[in-house]
Design a protein around this motif. Sequence first.
Motif, PDB file in Angstrom:
ATOM      1  N   SER A   1       8.495   7.461  43.841  1.00 55.38           N
ATOM      2  CA  SER A   1       9.228   6.401  43.146  1.00 55.38           C
ATOM      3  C   SER A   1       8.476   6.047  41.867  1.00 55.38           C
ATOM      4  N   LEU A   2       9.154   5.339  41.009  1.00 52.31           N
ATOM      5  CA  LEU A   2       8.598   5.123  39.657  1.00 52.31           C
ATOM      6  C   LEU A   2       7.309   4.304  39.642  1.00 52.31           C
ATOM      7  N   ARG A   3       7.236   3.331  40.523  1.00 51.00           N
ATOM      8  CA  ARG A   3       6.151   2.331  40.528  1.00 51.00           C
ATOM      9  C   ARG A   3       6.110   1.535  39.232  1.00 51.00           C
ATOM     10  N   LEU A   4       7.272   1.271  38.686  1.00 50.74           N
ATOM     11  CA  LEU A   4       7.307   0.529  37.422  1.00 50.74           C
ATOM     12  C   LEU A   4       7.875  -0.879  37.594  1.00 50.74           C
ATOM     13  N   SER A   5       8.062  -1.292  38.852  1.00 52.73           N
ATOM     14  CA  SER A   5       8.779  -2.548  39.070  1.00 52.73           C
ATOM     15  C   SER A   5       8.075  -3.753  38.447  1.00 52.73           C
TER      16      SER A   5
ATOM     17  N   LEU B   1       8.832  -3.870  34.889  1.00 56.59           N
ATOM     18  CA  LEU B   1      10.217  -4.297  34.609  1.00 56.59           C
ATOM     19  C   LEU B   1      10.382  -5.783  34.890  1.00 56.59           C
TER      20      LEU B   1
ATOM     21  N   ARG C   1      19.285   2.758  41.120  1.00 56.84           N
ATOM     22  CA  ARG C   1      18.360   1.636  41.382  1.00 56.84           C
ATOM     23  C   ARG C   1      18.305   0.682  40.182  1.00 56.84           C
TER      24      ARG C   1
ATOM     25  N   ARG D   1      19.141  -3.275  39.849  1.00 52.07           N
ATOM     26  CA  ARG D   1      18.305  -4.267  39.164  1.00 52.07           C
ATOM     27  C   ARG D   1      19.151  -5.086  38.187  1.00 52.07           C
TER      28      ARG D   1
ATOM     29  N   TRP E   1       1.664  -3.432  45.773  1.00 56.47           N
ATOM     30  CA  TRP E   1       2.921  -2.646  45.752  1.00 56.47           C
ATOM     31  C   TRP E   1       3.086  -1.877  47.061  1.00 56.47           C
TER      32      TRP E   1
ATOM     33  N   ALA F   1      10.210   0.564  48.875  1.00 55.26           N
ATOM     34  CA  ALA F   1      11.267  -0.309  49.399  1.00 55.26           C
ATOM     35  C   ALA F   1      11.307  -0.305  50.927  1.00 55.26           C
TER      36      ALA F   1
ATOM     37  N   ARG G   1       8.644  -2.362  52.409  1.00 54.74           N
ATOM     38  CA  ARG G   1       8.920  -3.802  52.267  1.00 54.74           C
ATOM     39  C   ARG G   1       9.848  -4.269  53.377  1.00 54.74           C
TER      40      ARG G   1
ATOM     41  N   ASP H   1       5.154  -7.262  41.688  1.00 58.87           N
ATOM     42  CA  ASP H   1       6.426  -7.200  40.966  1.00 58.87           C
ATOM     43  C   ASP H   1       7.389  -8.298  41.389  1.00 58.87           C
ATOM     44  N   TYR H   2       6.873  -9.338  42.056  1.00 55.92           N
ATOM     45  CA  TYR H   2       7.769 -10.360  42.607  1.00 55.92           C
ATOM     46  C   TYR H   2       8.777 -10.834  41.548  1.00 55.92           C
ATOM     47  N   ASP H   3      10.033 -10.652  41.890  1.00 51.24           N
ATOM     48  CA  ASP H   3      11.117 -11.040  40.995  1.00 51.24           C
ATOM     49  C   ASP H   3      12.099 -11.833  41.854  1.00 51.24           C
TER      50      ASP H   3
ATOM     51  N   GLN I   1      17.040  -9.351  48.729  1.00 48.98           N
ATOM     52  CA  GLN I   1      16.623  -8.247  49.604  1.00 48.98           C
ATOM     53  C   GLN I   1      16.125  -8.773  50.946  1.00 48.98           C
TER      54      GLN I   1
ATOM     55  N   LEU J   1      17.279  -0.006  52.923  1.00 52.49           N
ATOM     56  CA  LEU J   1      17.888  -0.661  51.785  1.00 52.49           C
ATOM     57  C   LEU J   1      17.974   0.216  50.542  1.00 52.49           C
TER      58      LEU J   1
HETATM   59  C1  LIG Z   1      12.206  -7.152  51.107  1.00 51.37           C
HETATM   60  C2  LIG Z   1      12.278  -6.538  49.727  1.00 51.37           C
HETATM   61  C3  LIG Z   1      11.786  -7.236  48.639  1.00 51.37           C
HETATM   62  C4  LIG Z   1      11.854  -6.707  47.358  1.00 51.37           C
HETATM   63  N1  LIG Z   1      11.347  -7.434  46.319  1.00 51.37           N
HETATM   64  C5  LIG Z   1      11.372  -6.935  45.066  1.00 51.37           C
HETATM   65  C6  LIG Z   1      10.818  -7.682  43.993  1.00 51.37           C
HETATM   66  O1  LIG Z   1      10.343  -8.806  44.156  1.00 51.37           O
HETATM   67  N2  LIG Z   1      10.831  -7.112  42.752  1.00 51.37           N
HETATM   68  C7  LIG Z   1      11.375  -5.883  42.532  1.00 51.37           C
HETATM   69  O2  LIG Z   1      11.333  -5.407  41.387  1.00 51.37           O
HETATM   70  N3  LIG Z   1      11.926  -5.172  43.526  1.00 51.37           N
HETATM   71  C8  LIG Z   1      11.950  -5.652  44.786  1.00 51.37           C
HETATM   72  N4  LIG Z   1      12.506  -4.927  45.812  1.00 51.37           N
HETATM   73  C9  LIG Z   1      13.274  -3.701  45.499  1.00 51.37           C
HETATM   74  C10 LIG Z   1      12.474  -2.391  45.573  1.00 51.37           C
HETATM   75  O3  LIG Z   1      11.850  -2.274  46.804  1.00 51.37           O
HETATM   76  C11 LIG Z   1      11.434  -2.293  44.465  1.00 51.37           C
HETATM   77  O4  LIG Z   1      12.019  -2.506  43.205  1.00 51.37           O
HETATM   78  C12 LIG Z   1      10.791  -0.922  44.436  1.00 51.37           C
HETATM   79  O5  LIG Z   1      10.252  -0.596  45.690  1.00 51.37           O
HETATM   80  C13 LIG Z   1       9.701  -0.923  43.396  1.00 51.37           C
HETATM   81  O6  LIG Z   1       9.085   0.320  43.323  1.00 51.37           O
HETATM   82  P1  LIG Z   1       9.403   1.344  42.134  1.00 51.37           P
HETATM   83  O7  LIG Z   1       9.164   0.723  40.817  1.00 51.37           O
HETATM   84  O8  LIG Z   1       8.661   2.590  42.455  1.00 51.37           O
HETATM   85  O9  LIG Z   1      10.962   1.531  42.279  1.00 51.37           O
HETATM   86  P2  LIG Z   1      11.923   2.775  42.433  1.00 51.37           P
HETATM   87  O10 LIG Z   1      12.284   2.864  43.863  1.00 51.37           O
HETATM   88  O11 LIG Z   1      11.417   4.008  41.771  1.00 51.37           O
HETATM   89  O12 LIG Z   1      13.195   2.230  41.600  1.00 51.37           O
HETATM   90  C14 LIG Z   1      13.142   2.125  40.167  1.00 51.37           C
HETATM   91  C15 LIG Z   1      13.391   0.701  39.726  1.00 51.37           C
HETATM   92  O13 LIG Z   1      14.682   0.302  40.152  1.00 51.37           O
HETATM   93  C16 LIG Z   1      14.685  -1.090  40.475  1.00 51.37           C
HETATM   94  N5  LIG Z   1      15.085  -1.246  41.888  1.00 51.37           N
HETATM   95  C17 LIG Z   1      14.825  -0.404  42.908  1.00 51.37           C
HETATM   96  N6  LIG Z   1      15.372  -0.868  44.045  1.00 51.37           N
HETATM   97  C18 LIG Z   1      15.985  -2.028  43.719  1.00 51.37           C
HETATM   98  C19 LIG Z   1      16.751  -2.978  44.452  1.00 51.37           C
HETATM   99  N7  LIG Z   1      17.016  -2.830  45.752  1.00 51.37           N
HETATM  100  N8  LIG Z   1      17.236  -4.054  43.799  1.00 51.37           N
HETATM  101  C20 LIG Z   1      17.011  -4.221  42.467  1.00 51.37           C
HETATM  102  N9  LIG Z   1      16.295  -3.353  41.734  1.00 51.37           N
HETATM  103  C21 LIG Z   1      15.797  -2.272  42.339  1.00 51.37           C
HETATM  104  C22 LIG Z   1      13.269  -1.593  40.271  1.00 51.37           C
HETATM  105  O14 LIG Z   1      13.180  -2.198  39.009  1.00 51.37           O
HETATM  106  C23 LIG Z   1      12.440  -0.322  40.314  1.00 51.37           C
HETATM  107  O15 LIG Z   1      11.270  -0.435  39.553  1.00 51.37           O
HETATM  108  C24 LIG Z   1      12.453  -5.439  47.135  1.00 51.37           C
HETATM  109  C25 LIG Z   1      12.947  -4.733  48.234  1.00 51.37           C
HETATM  110  C26 LIG Z   1      12.868  -5.265  49.513  1.00 51.37           C
HETATM  111  C27 LIG Z   1      13.398  -4.481  50.667  1.00 51.37           C
END
Ligand SMILES: Cc1cc2nc3c(=O)[nH]c(=O)nc-3n(C[C@H](O)[C@H](O)[C@H](O)COP(=O)(O)OP(=O)(O)OC[C@H]3O[C@@H](n4cnc5c(N)ncnc54)[C@H](O)[C@@H]3O)c2cc1C
Length: 437
Positions: free
Chosen positions: A199-203, A206, A235, A239, A284, A287, A290, A318-320, A327, A433
């Motif tokens: 996954s991107l790990r860019l949350s 963002l 994804r 967002r 981090w 998903a 989490r 990344d708390y948003d 979620q 999810l």
């Molecule tokens: C209980 C729970 C809490 C979460 N809390 C947050 C949070 O506080 N902040 C947050 O950014 N994401 C949250 N997520 C969504 C998601 O898990 C994370 O965005 C993701 O795991 C971040 O890793 P990544 O950047 O590698 O994302 P990737 O999985 O590679 O996805 C790319 C980007 O897409 C967006 N994205 C991905 N999944 C979701 C989703 N379900 N809803 C909205 N945007 C999404 C994010 O910006 C993410 O950086 C939550 C998910 C769950 C199940």
Amino acid sequence: MDVLVWFRSDLRVSDHPALSRAATLGAVLPVFVADPQDWAAPAASGRHWAFVAAALTELGEDLARLGAPLSLRQGAAAEVLPRLCRARGIRHIVSHRRAWTAPRDAALRRVLEAEGITWEELSEETPGLAPPERLTPVEGAVAGLIPPARSLGLKDDPCPFAQGGGRRAGLQLLESFVTGRGTQAPVGSLSPLAGERSSLRLSAFLTWGLLSQAELRAALPGALPPEVVKAVTARLNARRRAGQLEGGAQPAAPLTAALAAFSEGRSGLPFADALMRYLRATGWVNAHARSLLASVALHHLGAEFSATGQMLARLLSDYDPAIFWFQLQKVAAARPLDPLRAGETFDPEGRFIRRWCPELAAVPQAHLHRPWRWSGAGSVLGRRYPEPLADPQKALREAAALHRLRLRDETEFAVIEDPRPFLFSPRAPNAQLTLDL
Ligand SMILES: Cc1cc2nc3c(=O)[nH]c(=O)nc-3n(C[C@H](O)[C@H](O)[C@H](O)COP(=O)(O)OP(=O)(O)OC[C@H]3O[C@@H](n4cnc5c(N)ncnc54)[C@H](O)[C@@H]3O)c2cc1C
């Protein structure tokens, strides 16, 4: 006309419509306000501020290069912004719209209007605004310092492998995904162990707007296979949708002893504990992890919703609020997840558990996921590593039974009382999810 540009969760200068718009109007005063009300929130933590503070350092450098240094202030936005405007004779503020603070923003707008200050809010996706090559600074602007975490009332929050704040670190991570990680690993893997690669790990980048969604979308095609682009785009669309949600302020919810122990990675459930410790150390997890952590807290330990949420939110860099609470509700409404089976599926050799729970080193492989079944358990459990806080099988059975009851009640309620479609379909609970974006 002189304009104050208010930076909030958009800590960058590139692809920043509000900054571009301000530059077309006149001299610019870029401002960031560390509002104690935000940082005293029960879901706020030191690791959030550490990420923001590093981002502000780079933002300040970038703005200085453009010619208008960042003014940093600590205080209530409703006091700081009018004061800055009065001091510099500014009557117009530009910022990006942020749905989750809308109720508070409405009150702020009234304060500003009473002072004769207009506040223009733009969508972060406003098209057609060229990035400024130079900014004209407002005369007499005073830079200010990045407040230390302690002055915002934040406790020490060690996070040894925290993601580096700062836009350039985010760009490197993006580069590593589009030219390497994203081309190899199966994107969207549920495995928390593969998560860092797949996954991107860019949350966090963002969440705080160090990168814009548009620039991320633009960077995706190229070397990435179409199915990866499709998965990531889905994804990012999620967002974007979450960005429309409003968040509500919550009173602090105390941790029960069980939730406090779990938050330290001491629930006695090896895989869940390993994930929790990993989250503590990195800020981090992917998903699926989490969902699993939230499910254990809510369903196995029976912890209260707000307390669970605040505990997890503090640990996620990344708390948003717009995404997180939505979620968490989904996890609360979904079928309980089995942390033991998840461990056996995703960490069959137990390498992840052994890495994060070294107290279990003596436990033989065959019993690592359920150490209480090992004849030598007495030498480890209740000594170096806790007994499970709740009997895992019984807790899962009871939670599943409760879940079924809830679904039945909700279905009846839906039929009798409310003809509108359910937000979460009771017939198709989906705990995975990432798959239903
Ligand atoms: C209980 C729970 C809490 C979460 N809390 C947050 C949070 O506080 N902040 C947050 O950014 N994401 C949250 N997520 C969504 C998601 O898990 C994370 O965005 C993701 O795991 C971040 O890793 P990544 O950047 O590698 O994302 P990737 O999985 O590679 O996805 C790319 C980007 O897409 C967006 N994205 C991905 N999944 C979701 C989703 N379900 N809803 C909205 N945007 C999404 C994010 O910006 C993410 O950086 C939550 C998910 C769950 C199940």
